[in-house]
Scaffold this motif. Sequence first.
Motif, PDB file in Angstrom:
ATOM      1  N   ALA A   1       0.823  -1.215   0.000  1.00  0.00           N
ATOM      2  CA  ALA A   1       0.000   0.000   0.000  1.00  0.00           C
ATOM      3  C   ALA A   1       0.856   1.264   0.000  1.00  0.00           C
ATOM      4  O   ALA A   1       1.961   1.293   0.509  1.00  0.00           O
ATOM      5  CB  ALA A   1      -0.895   0.003   1.226  1.00  0.00           C
ATOM      6  N   MET A   2       0.306   2.307  -0.589  1.00  0.00           N
ATOM      7  CA  MET A   2       0.857   3.651  -0.412  1.00  0.00           C
ATOM      8  C   MET A   2       0.309   4.167   0.906  1.00  0.00           C
ATOM      9  O   MET A   2      -0.893   4.041   1.168  1.00  0.00           O
ATOM     10  CB  MET A   2       0.386   4.572  -1.547  1.00  0.00           C
ATOM     11  CG  MET A   2       0.982   4.260  -2.892  1.00  0.00           C
ATOM     12  SD  MET A   2       0.112   5.149  -4.203  1.00  0.00           S
ATOM     13  CE  MET A   2       0.991   6.705  -4.203  1.00  0.00           C
ATOM     14  N   GLU A   3       1.177   4.729   1.755  1.00  0.00           N
ATOM     15  CA  GLU A   3       0.655   5.292   3.003  1.00  0.00           C
ATOM     16  C   GLU A   3       1.267   6.661   3.243  1.00  0.00           C
ATOM     17  O   GLU A   3       2.237   7.040   2.593  1.00  0.00           O
ATOM     18  CB  GLU A   3       0.921   4.345   4.181  1.00  0.00           C
ATOM     19  CG  GLU A   3       2.380   4.054   4.440  1.00  0.00           C
ATOM     20  CD  GLU A   3       2.570   3.019   5.555  1.00  0.00           C
ATOM     21  OE1 GLU A   3       1.600   2.352   5.943  1.00  0.00           O
ATOM     22  OE2 GLU A   3       3.710   2.911   6.019  1.00  0.00           O
ATOM     23  N   ALA A   4       0.667   7.374   4.204  1.00  0.00           N
ATOM     24  CA  ALA A   4       1.137   8.731   4.487  1.00  0.00           C
ATOM     25  C   ALA A   4       2.573   8.657   4.988  1.00  0.00           C
ATOM     26  O   ALA A   4       2.980   7.664   5.602  1.00  0.00           O
ATOM     27  CB  ALA A   4       0.250   9.385   5.534  1.00  0.00           C
ATOM     28  N   ARG A   5       3.341   9.689   4.722  1.00  0.00           N
ATOM     29  CA  ARG A   5       4.728   9.759   5.182  1.00  0.00           C
ATOM     30  C   ARG A   5       4.800   9.582   6.696  1.00  0.00           C
ATOM     31  O   ARG A   5       3.919  10.049   7.418  1.00  0.00           O
ATOM     32  CB  ARG A   5       5.328  11.116   4.816  1.00  0.00           C
ATOM     33  CG  ARG A   5       5.627  11.279   3.339  1.00  0.00           C
ATOM     34  CD  ARG A   5       6.951  10.674   2.984  1.00  0.00           C
ATOM     35  NE  ARG A   5       7.371  11.067   1.631  1.00  0.00           N
ATOM     36  CZ  ARG A   5       8.335  10.431   0.965  1.00  0.00           C
ATOM     37  NH1 ARG A   5       8.948   9.398   1.519  1.00  0.00           N
ATOM     38  NH2 ARG A   5       8.682  10.824  -0.238  1.00  0.00           N
ATOM     39  N   LYS A   6       5.867   8.909   7.144  1.00  0.00           N
ATOM     40  CA  LYS A   6       6.018   8.711   8.588  1.00  0.00           C
ATOM     41  C   LYS A   6       5.997  10.047   9.329  1.00  0.00           C
ATOM     42  O   LYS A   6       5.459  10.169  10.416  1.00  0.00           O
ATOM     43  CB  LYS A   6       7.334   8.002   8.886  1.00  0.00           C
ATOM     44  CG  LYS A   6       7.565   6.766   8.061  1.00  0.00           C
ATOM     45  CD  LYS A   6       7.717   5.500   8.869  1.00  0.00           C
ATOM     46  CE  LYS A   6       7.667   4.259   7.993  1.00  0.00           C
ATOM     47  NZ  LYS A   6       6.888   4.404   6.713  1.00  0.00           N
ATOM     48  N   ASP A   7       6.570  11.071   8.708  1.00  0.00           N
ATOM     49  CA  ASP A   7       6.681  12.361   9.412  1.00  0.00           C
ATOM     50  C   ASP A   7       5.530  13.306   9.058  1.00  0.00           C
ATOM     51  O   ASP A   7       5.614  14.506   9.278  1.00  0.00           O
ATOM     52  CB  ASP A   7       8.022  13.029   9.094  1.00  0.00           C
ATOM     53  CG  ASP A   7       8.181  13.302   7.597  1.00  0.00           C
ATOM     54  OD1 ASP A   7       7.246  12.946   6.841  1.00  0.00           O
ATOM     55  OD2 ASP A   7       9.222  13.851   7.191  1.00  0.00           O
ATOM     56  N   ALA A   8       4.433  12.727   8.511  1.00  0.00           N
ATOM     57  CA  ALA A   8       3.314  13.592   8.084  1.00  0.00           C
ATOM     58  C   ALA A   8       2.789  14.429   9.254  1.00  0.00           C
ATOM     59  O   ALA A   8       2.524  15.618   9.106  1.00  0.00           O
ATOM     60  CB  ALA A   8       2.196  12.750   7.493  1.00  0.00           C
ATOM     61  N   ALA A   9       2.689  13.814  10.424  1.00  0.00           N
ATOM     62  CA  ALA A   9       2.141  14.537  11.585  1.00  0.00           C
ATOM     63  C   ALA A   9       3.027  15.754  11.883  1.00  0.00           C
ATOM     64  O   ALA A   9       2.533  16.871  12.073  1.00  0.00           O
ATOM     65  CB  ALA A   9       2.077  13.624  12.798  1.00  0.00           C
ATOM     66  N   GLU A  10       4.333  15.522  11.888  1.00  0.00           N
ATOM     67  CA  GLU A  10       5.286  16.592  12.173  1.00  0.00           C
ATOM     68  C   GLU A  10       5.162  17.704  11.118  1.00  0.00           C
ATOM     69  O   GLU A  10       4.993  18.875  11.448  1.00  0.00           O
ATOM     70  CB  GLU A  10       6.705  15.984  12.169  1.00  0.00           C
ATOM     71  CG  GLU A  10       7.841  16.982  12.259  1.00  0.00           C
ATOM     72  CD  GLU A  10       7.896  17.688  13.606  1.00  0.00           C
ATOM     73  OE1 GLU A  10       7.055  17.365  14.470  1.00  0.00           O
ATOM     74  OE2 GLU A  10       8.739  18.585  13.763  1.00  0.00           O
ATOM     75  N   VAL A  11       5.182  17.305   9.855  1.00  0.00           N
ATOM     76  CA  VAL A  11       5.071  18.288   8.769  1.00  0.00           C
ATOM     77  C   VAL A  11       3.755  19.052   8.900  1.00  0.00           C
ATOM     78  O   VAL A  11       3.708  20.277   8.793  1.00  0.00           O
ATOM     79  CB  VAL A  11       5.157  17.584   7.398  1.00  0.00           C
ATOM     80  CG1 VAL A  11       4.870  18.562   6.270  1.00  0.00           C
ATOM     81  CG2 VAL A  11       6.527  16.951   7.212  1.00  0.00           C
ATOM     82  N   GLY A  12       2.674  18.298   9.196  1.00  0.00           N
ATOM     83  CA  GLY A  12       1.365  18.935   9.362  1.00  0.00           C
ATOM     84  C   GLY A  12       1.396  19.990  10.458  1.00  0.00           C
ATOM     85  O   GLY A  12       0.850  21.077  10.307  1.00  0.00           O
ATOM     86  N   ARG A  13       2.092  19.635  11.543  1.00  0.00           N
ATOM     87  CA  ARG A  13       2.148  20.569  12.674  1.00  0.00           C
ATOM     88  C   ARG A  13       2.873  21.855  12.249  1.00  0.00           C
ATOM     89  O   ARG A  13       2.402  22.961  12.494  1.00  0.00           O
ATOM     90  CB  ARG A  13       2.874  19.910  13.844  1.00  0.00           C
ATOM     91  CG  ARG A  13       2.741  20.641  15.167  1.00  0.00           C
ATOM     92  CD  ARG A  13       3.622  20.027  16.245  1.00  0.00           C
ATOM     93  NE  ARG A  13       5.015  19.873  15.833  1.00  0.00           N
ATOM     94  CZ  ARG A  13       5.854  20.899  15.665  1.00  0.00           C
ATOM     95  NH1 ARG A  13       5.433  22.132  15.868  1.00  0.00           N
ATOM     96  NH2 ARG A  13       7.099  20.697  15.294  1.00  0.00           N
ATOM     97  N   ILE A  14       3.994  21.669  11.552  1.00  0.00           N
ATOM     98  CA  ILE A  14       4.790  22.839  11.150  1.00  0.00           C
ATOM     99  C   ILE A  14       3.990  23.740  10.210  1.00  0.00           C
ATOM    100  O   ILE A  14       3.962  24.949  10.353  1.00  0.00           O
ATOM    101  CB  ILE A  14       6.106  22.384  10.483  1.00  0.00           C
ATOM    102  CG1 ILE A  14       7.010  21.705  11.520  1.00  0.00           C
ATOM    103  CG2 ILE A  14       6.813  23.555   9.823  1.00  0.00           C
ATOM    104  CD1 ILE A  14       8.208  20.996  10.936  1.00  0.00           C
TER     105      ILE A  14
END
Lengths: 1132, 149, 378
Positions: free
Chosen positions: A970-983
């Motif tokens: 599967a394609m999944e969201a980047r591991k650091d998506a939460a961090e990037v989202g926060r920034i």
Amino acid sequence: MKIRIGVYICHCGINIAGKVCVEEVNAFASHLPHVALARDYKFMCSDPGQEMIEKDIREAHLNRVVVASCSPRLHEKTFQGTCQRAGLNPYLFQMASIREQVSWVTTDADDATRKAKTLVAAAVGRIVQHHELSTRQVSVHPDVLVVGGGIAGMQAALDIADGGHRVYLVEKRPTIGGHMLQFDKTFPTLDCAACIGTPKMVQVAQHPHLELLTCSKVVAVSGYIGHYNVTIEKMPRYVQEGVCTGCGECVKVCPVSMKSEWDEGLTSRKAIYQAFPQAVPITYCIDKKDRAPCIQACPAHVNIQGYVQLIKQQKYREALRLIMERIPLPGVIGRICPHPCEDRCRRRDIDAAVAIRDLKRFAADQVDVENREIPPIEEKEAKVAVIGSGPAGLTVAYDLRRTGYQVTVFEALPQLGGMLRYGIPDYRLPPRVLDAEIGHLLRMGVETRTHTSFGKDLMLKDLQDEGYAAVFMGIGAHQGIAAGIPGESGAPEVMDAVDFLRKVNAGESVSVGKKVAVIGGGNVAMDAVRVARRLGADPAILVYRRTKMEMPALAEEVDSARQEGIDFRFLTVPVRIIHPHQGGLGLECLHTEPGLPDDSGRRRPVPIAGSEFILPCDTVILAIGQQIDPAALDPQLLPVLSMEGWIQVHSQTMQTVIPHVFAGGDAVTGPASAVAAIAQGHRAAEAIQRYLEGLSPAVDEIPETQANAWRSLTQDMHSLPRETAPQLDPRHRVTGFEEESGTFDPLQAVRESERCLNCGGCSECMACVTVCEANAIRHAMKPEKITVDVGSIIVATGYDLLDPSPMKPFGYGRYPNVFTSLEFERLNNATGPTGGRILMRDENGLFSSPPEAVAILHCIGSRDIHYHEYCSRVCCMYALKYGHLIREKLGHQTTIYDFYIDMRCFGKGYEEFFRRCQEEDICFIRGKPAEITDTAITSAEKGKLVVIGEDTLLGKPFRLPVDMVILCTAMEARKDAAEVGRILGIAQGRDGFFLEAHPKLGPLNTATDGIFLAGACQSPKDIPDTVAQASGAAVKALSLATRGQVEIPSAISRIDPDICAGCQTCIGLCAYSAIWFNERKHISVVNEAMCKGCGSCAAGCPSGAAQVSHFRKKQLFAEMDGLTAALHAVGM
Amino acid sequence: MTDFEPTILAFVCNWCTYTAADLAGTSRLGYPKNIRLIRVMCTGMIDSQYIIKGFLEGADAILVSGCHPGDCHYINGNYKARRRIKLLKEMLPRFGFASERLRLTWIGASDGIAFARIMKRLVDQIKTLGPSTMKTDGIRIDLAKGKPS
Amino acid sequence: MTDLFEITVTNQNLRVALNGFLKKVLQADGIGGVLAPMRLTAKQRVMPALITDVHCLDDADLPAPVFPINSARLVSRLTRKPLGAKIAVVMRPCEIRAFVELVKLKQGRMDDLVIIGMDCLGALNREAQAAILENGAGEAERFYRQSLWEGIADEKEIPLAEACRMCIAPAPEGADMALHLFGMAPDDPIRVQAATTNGRELINRLRLPITTVSPKRQAALKALVDRRRATAERVSAEVESATRTPDGLRAYLADCVNCYNCRVACPVCYCRECIFVTDVFDHEPMQYMEWATRKGTLQLPTDTLFYHLTRMAHISTACVGCGQCSRACPNQVPVAELFISIGRRTQAAFDYAPGRLLDEAPPLSIFRENEFEEVVGI
């Protein structure tokens, strides 16, 4: 001004009037407070309806309008427009929804009419409190930031740049290109990804309006639509862009191999590398992890990993040079170091630590000291005196001399070396080694004065008179401490270990009796007892009050001692020494038992009453501890001593309270290792230099960030035995003082150095620097932060591929020939590990023969409630592509199974491609396999991978033997998506992908204005969709930039400065960081451009200072009041 | 008491529950007449004062309804609302005020059916619970008994 | 290295001993002033004063069992912005807790302070307080003799304020320096503990003799707390049963005239302007008429119950139980008892203890994604 409200009740044909008695509502409304007129009409939203309102506003001087009709979500804008046309501020309008909320959902007509009345009354009540609000504009910065350099990011960036606006493209990897460039062919057209991808990369690199920032990531974003201030952290490449020619010479010499991310770990690359030949920029890049644990553990911070790698390449001279940057006496330390480094070696997690000390010695032994090079020295005036020639003193001398200072070493004893010479027995450290290496220092031009004992022949004053600008005290701790037991003093048979060893090492004849007891458990005790053994003691007894575990002595020392037949008496404490008048002595002891832990954490030995016994012996040697010899001190220095009698210094600079006097080594720390003394020597030397240059000796150290993110240990790291250097036979050993251990032979050394895991990635062996003709390599590069101003941001951070290893049944990671889709892409790629030939791994993990049967499994982790519920949208198509390519490359003898759940071929030309593959006799089986196994039950399955599952069309189970399995993960969201989202201040959906403003009407927008989404970071997509969305996002950014102005909503929060108490609760609650704190006025202030009007601040503000315009408390209370009043009047 | 018709205030967010209410309407899903919606932009802006005032002014129940966790149009307003409701549910029942009268639900924009169903269930529950005694003014005090009549 | 030092008490005079200590503090370099309760010539009243002249410290009166105002409000005033000097402030435990709450709400700063806390035996209720003050400083000694040295258990004999009798946190947590009195005998020295590095820095400069832990303090403290917890339980139970119903609550607050004294006296009611006096509640005259007509009767002033419920929602989680609200009420409404009993619930609900830790965020200033799911749903 008097409030005049006009109320308009809409029939909406029969939609409302069919249920609600509009006339009655009209009559009711007309009697409500402040209502100037009330009308009802068939279709308020029709032109005549709207004209009616406009007319009334003008002629009946209405200054408030209420329309009771459908939902405000349908026609609020319409009627606000109406009011505006008639010159009434749109916010002086309110709507009551008597269709969706009344006529359509209420059965009884009277109930409906009553409810309608109350809703109208509520609206009338509310509108009394309405105020005019103005709409506002802010300017937009023309530049744009694009985050992510995959195909989406590149496309968006190019579109914007072509539009004539400046674009910053930020990519965290060393090259742009993203996943697409890892692919081989692209479905359904089968054009090669590189052929269509690399030209875009080149355009990006060359576009005049486009600024490419690789190895970079966005770390902070502040501001709001039109005005974003972005902080970007540029990770060091360690190779200068523009200078590096991409010749690749460095790769040839780099000793460190690491897994290649680009090839999904199927191949390895060097620590200095280029992701792939067409990488943009072409600049190479060095992969550095955190400082290796061994180097951290080494007090002197020798670059261990570096010299181990150089030894691996048999570059002994370079290895030694690296060691000697930190260790003036490599041969010595290579023999006697307690090697704390090896204790932290991560090799221990696999088998045993790398023999670091032996390798150091090996390197030293390879280059004979006489022709060790002497670095060029530019002379300096200043003179420095070093008192004491132990490891600390010699290090200071070495460092300062290298930098050109005039150094004189003063030594009380006849020969140089301090404890190295007079403390450590010859069988551990042969004098010739010490002489040779000290000789090397002297050749560097270090002056020495032996037989000069400080405190007697020499005082600080004298040194000043002689013009020494700084003094280093490395006087060591050469005096033994008494045990404080009766009978220890005055008898020749009782001696002190330090004296004893000094005499023996100095070659004086020392005679010990037959039975010798040494008291103590440290390394000195160990040396003393082993020396005594060599002097003929039998038995040589060691008396220690604790157990073996708690001995401070090195384990290997203790073992050698045991081999030499030393008689250990643990849990034994001496209480007095008895002197019979004739014959030997007696050591009266008590047995002890371990008690409670003391400060050192070791269990305190508790004597057992009545357990006295007498240990007969001829000689007793005390090795309890050491102290500074007070005779060796200038009285002027006494105040410098601590309570315990050690010299007190500043922990970083080693400076004493007397500014020009520095100190280090045992005299400061108490008895410790030579390498620790060397470490202090370095610190002192640095500080002395700064002192002499007139700077403050102390530097505010920037502590290295040690997240201990080292190169990860992987399965394929097999156990390798640790090499051992030749050892002298113990029986032979005890007969004399011959050196007990030998050195590696070159083969051993290479084998041993190959065991190093290169925890730190690049080993900083500097081999690359020596071969780089362009001189592009800069190992000292540091991360740098840059900030840019932009008007909008496009997020194109892409996706990660799900790691199937947790899905045990599919055997990924267990069976070498189970691959992920991306691995297969590489396998299939001309620039990949096999040069594009489809081969399977043999038992040695090498790609050898082509498979005879291949299984392609769809939906691994997609459409699976245990992993991801969603469909990854691309797997069906690339699975078909794989089938086609395998057929194309391996011909018809290869069987291809394609296990699908449903075929989703929705795109342009996709279905056609499916049909084409069906005709290429690929065996399509409907049903997701349950398991891959290698346990054969038929001969046909022998040595094969067996795919087990059920054909859901036939309803039959199957077992199919294959050679290779491809998992369409599967394609999944980047591991650091939460961090990037926060920034960036953007949210993630439940699936982890970034959340768009609206799934249908705002797929490119986010909840934060001016931040747009492109590509797979928003949801799984194929390349065409990604590129389309990227261009879409580019247009959004461009339209903002070209208009240069943006309108922002008026129903936003305002904080009343006269009421705000400055508690800043609202600041913490605001999801948009739209509130800032005015320190001077001590109040919170709303940034109107960033505020979205959600009202978190309002509800969090007890005083009501913060309120959302158009949703003010007074307005809500009024609405409730109007409602309750009406309920009271007409009833429920 | 079957003839009791409770007054129920529902503070609903513009993006999810209000939309759901519209959907219930356009799909002609009937629900009891007792509900009165008050539209706010986000449940995060609902001040505890609105709820207290609502009860004091005679609401027999108050519903706060917004987007599902993770779906809040304003990222996290609904979480803040949940804390405020928690506080009030600790406070008000202390005065013999049935906790069931104050409710919090998440009704997504597409949950028209759920909206109608929940409204019905809520009204039934409050009917069985009887009228609230929080209402302040306008109650005649029977001096003899000192109790509301 | 010990952190306990002693202050010698001569002829059982706590006040003089403590004043001596405060003088040392004021004379220590870097200390610009001392905020402490001080005897005023006017009516022998004891009020907090910011003292910079050592001689004036003779009039300081720490032992006085009176509590005219919660000094947290004053200290917050002094520290909202830099003070230009470091001052030592003597505070009761509940005052410290209140101040910590105010600091969380950015209404004050710790920077310029050394907080001197004192084991608190509580303060007398309003009536007794007046009496004891008239009779001069000596009276305070009697109070301490009874409640400290003779250890009179029944605090009815010593007319303590109700809130103090309910106080289960009489030890000065969070102070930089803590004055230990519990368990001491008339001639024992007072122990002073350096509780923070800030306190330690100052205390080192005072050159006080070091000492060891008081053998009796822990036991005495425990006994006191147990006793007060019992009282707290009892009173809360009474209040709860009295306010079991909305009418009960109305009856409880029946005497309230919306003077807002309780919120003025409340240290944690930090709003510059209470919402009830802002325009939100400033209604048109015809509005009142409209209400009255609708309802038949409109109690004036309006919104008394609304006010108290709102205040509960706003600050019950921050209530430190100092009891100033009850003292301030002109009509003897036992506001404190009510708020303490509510606070016990709301604070427990968020596992929050007001004034405990500076970095413990007020419950309504934060939120988590997964919490309180139990309040959701129908």
